[in-house]
Design an enzyme around this catalytic site. Structure first.
Site, PDB file in Angstrom:
ATOM      1  N   LYS A 160      96.189   0.208 -19.418  1.00  0.00           N
ATOM      2  CA  LYS A 160      97.462  -0.401 -19.003  1.00  0.00           C
ATOM      3  C   LYS A 160      97.724  -1.613 -19.907  1.00  0.00           C
ATOM      4  O   LYS A 160      97.461  -2.759 -19.545  1.00  0.00           O
ATOM      5  CB  LYS A 160      97.410  -0.811 -17.525  1.00  0.00           C
ATOM      6  CG  LYS A 160      97.675   0.377 -16.600  1.00  0.00           C
ATOM      7  CD  LYS A 160      97.710  -0.030 -15.143  1.00  0.00           C
ATOM      8  CE  LYS A 160      98.940  -0.805 -14.744  1.00  0.00           C
ATOM      9  NZ  LYS A 160     100.162   0.005 -14.596  1.00  0.00           N
TER      10      LYS A 160
HETATM   11  N1  PMP Z   1     101.831   5.967 -14.768  1.00  0.00           N
HETATM   12  C1  PMP Z   1     102.161   4.773 -15.259  1.00  0.00           C
HETATM   13  C2  PMP Z   1     102.747   4.688 -16.631  1.00  0.00           C
HETATM   14  C3  PMP Z   1     101.957   3.605 -14.512  1.00  0.00           C
HETATM   15  O1  PMP Z   1     102.277   2.412 -14.982  1.00  0.00           O
HETATM   16  C4  PMP Z   1     101.422   3.727 -13.197  1.00  0.00           C
HETATM   17  C5  PMP Z   1     101.237   2.491 -12.355  1.00  0.00           C
HETATM   18  N2  PMP Z   1     100.007   1.884 -12.582  1.00  0.00           N
HETATM   19  C6  PMP Z   1     101.074   5.001 -12.729  1.00  0.00           C
HETATM   20  C7  PMP Z   1     101.295   6.102 -13.535  1.00  0.00           C
HETATM   21  C8  PMP Z   1     100.442   5.170 -11.377  1.00  0.00           C
HETATM   22  O2  PMP Z   1      99.145   4.653 -11.417  1.00  0.00           O
HETATM   23  P1  PMP Z   1      98.460   4.028 -10.117  1.00  0.00           P
HETATM   24  O3  PMP Z   1      98.556   5.042  -9.079  1.00  0.00           O
HETATM   25  O4  PMP Z   1      97.070   3.752 -10.548  1.00  0.00           O
HETATM   26  O5  PMP Z   1      99.227   2.796  -9.787  1.00  0.00           O
END
Ligand code: PMP
Length: 309
Positions: A160
Site C-alpha cells: 500500500k
Molecule cells: N484494493 C485496494 C486498491 C485498496 O486500497 C484496498 C483498501 N486497503 C482494498 C483493495 C481492500 O483491502 P482491505 O480489505 O485490506 O482494506
C-alpha cells in the site's frame, strides 16, 4: 472539556493539531509513504480493532518494498494503535497508520529516499459508511474507469504505497464526474482488477468468482475475511480472471474493503446487476461479515483486538 483527536508520532502520543509535517517532506512530493486503513467496531465487549495484527503485518511488508527500516515490530505497532484509539475521540471508527520519508536536514532534493529520515505515525478518523448508507442497503452504482491499474511490472501492487493511489484518485474523480458512487478498474490485460480501494466479487450460478492477485489487485484483508466466511457457509469460491462483460450478466456483484466493508453493487455502466437489488449471497455474506466485525459471532473472535483488555 471535549476530547481532542490524538495521534501517535514516532513513539509519542500527541494532539493531532500539533502533529505537523514540514513542506519539504519527501513523501509529500513523491508519494514515498506506505499506509494502512483499519476499522474500529463497537462490540458487546467494547471497542475492537478488526484484524489488527494482519494489517500491521501488511504495513511492515509494504515498508519492506520501499526499503524502509521501520523500527517497530508488529506487536509494538498493535499496542501503539490501541493506545491511540484509547486516547482519541470516542466517535473514531477508522485508523490510519502511515510510514513516510520526511524532510532532509540539509534541505536536499533528490528522489533517493535513503537520505531522508523515516517517520511512523498513527492517526484516527471518523469515516462512517464509506460509499453511503443508501449504497450499503440497496447497492451502489459503478462505472468502468478509463484509467487502468498499473501492471505488476510498473509498481508493487501488493504494497500500500501512497504514490500508487494517484491511479485510484484519477478513477475516483472520473466516477464522481459521471455521477456514480464508485469506479471499476481494469488491468493491463483488459480484465477486471478491483475498485479504487476495494476488492470485487461476482456471483454466477451460486458460486462466488473473484480475481486472483495476478489480476493486479491488493491482497485485501477484508477479502480474506469474506472468503473465509463464504467457505464456512459452504459457498463455493473460484479465483479466476473476470471480464467486464461477464459482470453485466452476473447475478450479484459486490465490493469489499476496510472502508467499503461489504457494499453491494446495483449497476455497472448503467446495466442493472441481477434484479437491481442486493442478491441473497451478498446479503448473507454482508450480515455474517458485520456479525463477525461487531463481535456477534464467537467463531471469528480471534479477528478482534479489544482495546480495553
Ligand atoms: N484494493 C485496494 C486498491 C485498496 O486500497 C484496498 C483498501 N486497503 C482494498 C483493495 C481492500 O483491502 P482491505 O480489505 O485490506 O482494506
Amino acid at each position: 472539556m471535549t476530547k481532542k483527536p490524538m495521534v501517535w508520532m514516532d513513539g509519542v502520543l500527541m494532539e493531532q493539531e500539533k502533529a505537523v509535517v514540514p513542506l519539504m517532506t519527501h513523501a509529500l512530493h513523491y508519494g514515498s509513504g506506505i499506509f494502512e486503513g483499519i476499522r474500529i467496531y463497537d462490540t458487546p465487549k467494547g471497542k475492537a480493532v478488526f484484524r489488527l495484527t494482519e494489517h500491521m503485518a501488511r504495513f511492515l511488508d509494504s515498508g519492506k518494498v520501499l526499503c524502509m527500516n521501520i523500527p517497530y515490530t508488529v506487536p509494538q505497532l498493535c499496542e501503539a494503535v490501541k493506545d491511540v484509539v484509547r486516547a482519541t475521540v470516542p466517535e473514531a471508527d477508522y485508523i490510519r497508520p502511515i510510514a513516510y520519508y520526511g524532510a532532509n536536514a540539509q534541505g536536499k532534493i533528490t528522489l533517493n529516499p535513503a537520505v531522508f529520515p523515516l517517520h511512523v505515525a498513527i492517526a484516527c478518523a471518523t469515516m462512517g459508511t464509506y460509499l453511503g448508507v443508501e449504497s450499503m442497503e440497496n447497492g451502489c452504482r459503478v462505472a468502468t474507469s478509463s484509467w487502468k491499474k498499473p501492471s505488476h511490472e510498473s509498481t508493487s501492487l501488493t504494497a500500500k504505497i501512497c504514490g500508487n493511489y494517484v491511479n485510484s484518485i484519477l478513477a475516483k474523480l472520473e466516477s464522481n464526474q459521471r455521477g456514480v458512487e464508485e469506479a471499476l478498474m481494469l488491468n493491463q490485460n483488459g480484465t477486471v482488477a478491483e475498485g479504487p480501494g476495494e476488492n470485487i466479487y461476482i456471483v454466477r450460478k451460486g458460486k462466488i468468482i473473484t480475481p486472483p492477485i495476478s489480476a493486479g489487485i491488493l491482497e485485501g484483508i477484508t477479502k480474506d475475511s469474506i472468503l473465509t466466511i463464504a467457505k464456512d457457509l459452504g459457498i463455493e469460491v473460484v479465483e479466476r480472471e473476470i471480464t467486464r462483460s461477464e459482470i453485466f450478466i452476473c447475478d450479484e456483484f459486490f465490493f469489499s474493503g476496510t472502508a467499503a466493508e461489504l457494499t453491494p453493487v446495483r449497476s455497472l455502466d448503467e446495466r442493472t446487476i441481477g434484479t437491481g437489488k442486493p442478491g441473497p449471497i451478498t446479503k448473507m455474506l454482508q450480515k455474517a461479515f458485520f456479525e463477525a466485525a461487531r463481535g456477534q459471532n464467537p467463531k471469528y473472535d480471534s479477528w478482534l483486538s479489544y482495546i480495553n483488555k
